[in-house]
Scaffold this motif. Structure first.
Motif, PDB file in Angstrom:
ATOM      1  N   ALA A 286     -69.734  52.420 -14.064  1.00 50.50           N
ATOM      2  CA  ALA A 286     -69.394  51.149 -13.697  1.00 50.50           C
ATOM      3  C   ALA A 286     -69.469  49.944 -14.922  1.00 50.50           C
ATOM      4  O   ALA A 286     -68.359  49.191 -15.410  1.00 50.50           O
ATOM      5  N   ALA A 287     -70.430  50.374 -15.836  1.00 52.81           N
ATOM      6  CA  ALA A 287     -70.695  49.145 -16.776  1.00 52.81           C
ATOM      7  C   ALA A 287     -69.590  49.659 -17.819  1.00 52.81           C
ATOM      8  O   ALA A 287     -68.881  48.894 -18.593  1.00 52.81           O
ATOM      9  N   TYR A 288     -69.329  51.024 -18.104  1.00 48.96           N
ATOM     10  CA  TYR A 288     -68.307  51.437 -18.980  1.00 48.96           C
ATOM     11  C   TYR A 288     -66.895  50.662 -18.841  1.00 48.96           C
ATOM     12  O   TYR A 288     -66.183  50.568 -19.340  1.00 48.96           O
ATOM     13  N   ARG A 289     -66.811  51.083 -17.279  1.00 46.35           N
ATOM     14  CA  ARG A 289     -65.488  50.648 -16.874  1.00 46.35           C
ATOM     15  C   ARG A 289     -65.225  49.117 -17.280  1.00 46.35           C
ATOM     16  O   ARG A 289     -64.098  48.565 -17.687  1.00 46.35           O
ATOM     17  N   ASN A 290     -66.165  48.414 -16.780  1.00 44.30           N
ATOM     18  CA  ASN A 290     -66.229  46.853 -16.789  1.00 44.30           C
ATOM     19  C   ASN A 290     -65.988  46.533 -18.365  1.00 44.30           C
ATOM     20  O   ASN A 290     -65.408  45.381 -18.787  1.00 44.30           O
ATOM     21  N   ALA A 291     -66.691  47.107 -19.199  1.00 38.07           N
ATOM     22  CA  ALA A 291     -66.599  46.781 -20.676  1.00 38.07           C
ATOM     23  C   ALA A 291     -65.092  47.002 -21.073  1.00 38.07           C
ATOM     24  O   ALA A 291     -64.613  46.330 -22.009  1.00 38.07           O
ATOM     25  N   ARG A 292     -64.576  48.364 -20.600  1.00 37.89           N
ATOM     26  CA  ARG A 292     -63.206  48.634 -20.992  1.00 37.89           C
ATOM     27  C   ARG A 292     -62.231  47.578 -20.632  1.00 37.89           C
ATOM     28  O   ARG A 292     -61.279  47.193 -21.180  1.00 37.89           O
ATOM     29  N   GLU A 293     -62.378  46.958 -19.366  1.00 35.80           N
ATOM     30  CA  GLU A 293     -61.686  46.038 -18.772  1.00 35.80           C
ATOM     31  C   GLU A 293     -61.857  44.630 -19.577  1.00 35.80           C
ATOM     32  O   GLU A 293     -60.730  44.072 -19.635  1.00 35.80           O
ATOM     33  N   PHE A 294     -62.925  44.302 -20.095  1.00 36.42           N
ATOM     34  CA  PHE A 294     -63.092  43.114 -20.835  1.00 36.42           C
ATOM     35  C   PHE A 294     -62.132  43.237 -22.085  1.00 36.42           C
ATOM     36  O   PHE A 294     -61.653  42.260 -22.439  1.00 36.42           O
ATOM     37  N   PHE A 295     -62.375  44.388 -22.528  1.00 37.50           N
ATOM     38  CA  PHE A 295     -61.715  44.400 -23.796  1.00 37.50           C
ATOM     39  C   PHE A 295     -60.115  44.518 -23.767  1.00 37.50           C
ATOM     40  O   PHE A 295     -59.359  43.880 -24.278  1.00 37.50           O
ATOM     41  N   LYS A 296     -59.425  45.059 -22.255  1.00 34.65           N
ATOM     42  CA  LYS A 296     -58.337  44.808 -22.158  1.00 34.65           C
ATOM     43  C   LYS A 296     -57.778  43.575 -22.170  1.00 34.65           C
ATOM     44  O   LYS A 296     -56.684  42.788 -22.478  1.00 34.65           O
TER      45      LYS A 296
END
Length: 161
Positions: A33-43
C-alpha cells in the motif's frame, strides 16, 4: 514449520527525551500500500499537482524531480516511508514545533521528523524489521545457521600458491 498467528500488538518506541510513538510492525500489505501511494504521489506531481507541499517539500515542481535522479530517488524513498509510517504508527507524543507546541500526526509533520537521519534510520528499521527478516530468509522458513555444519569437509582443494 510456518507459524501463522496474530501480528504483535502495538509497541512503544522511544525517540528521545519525552518523545515516543506507538506502532505496529509493517506487514506485506502495508508495504504494498505504501508503494502504491508513493507511485500515486509521483503521478500527481507529474500532472502538476501541489503534492510536494503535503510532505513539507519545497523543491520546485516536477521538472526538478525529473532533472535530478538522486533527488527523485530520495523523495520517493521519503514518501514511501511517510506512507508506511502513517499506516503503522497510531500515536505519537513529545513531538513539537520549534516553540514546543505539540504537532499532530500528519504527513507533513512525519516527513519533517523523517528528515532527521538518525530518526529516519531508527523508525524505518523498527517498522520494517519483520519484513526485512522475511526477505532475507527468502521463503518464510527459519533462517539457516551460519557456518558449516559440524563434521563437514570442504569440497574443493586448496588453491595453489
Amino acid at each position: 514449520m510456518i507459524r501463522i498467528g496474530k501480528p504483535k500488538s502495538d509497541q512503544r518506541l522511544p525517540l528521545g527525551p519525552g518523545a515516543w510513538l506507538t506502532y505496529r510492525e509493517a506487514t506485506s500489505v502495508d508495504r504494498e500500500a505504501a508503494y502504491r501511494n508513493a507511485r500515486e504521489f509521483f503521478k500527481a506531481v507529474k500532472l502538476g499537482a501541489k503534492a510536494l507541499a503535503d510532505f513539507g517539500l519545497d523543491i520546485g515542481d516536477a521538472k526538478a524531480l525529473e532533472a535530478d535522479e538522486a533527488l527523485s530517488s530520495g523523495v520517493s524513498l521519503l514518501v514511501f516511508n511517510v506512507e508506511l509510517f502513517m499506516r503503522c504508527v497510531s500515536h505519537w507524543d513529545g513531538i513539537g514545533d520549534e516553540n514546543g507546541v505539540p504537532l499532530p500526526l500528519t504527513r507533513e509533520n512525519v516527513a519533517s521528523l523523517l528528515k532527521d537521519p538518525a530518526l529516519y534510520e531508527l523508525i524505518s528499521s523498527v517498522l520494517t524489521a519483520r519484513l526485512v527478516t522475511l526477505d532475507q530468509e527468502g521463503n518464510g522458513s527459519a533462517p539457516s545457521p551460519n557456518g558449516a555444519p559440524a563434521g563437514a569437509r570442504p569440497t574443493a582443494e586448496p588453491a595453489a600458491n
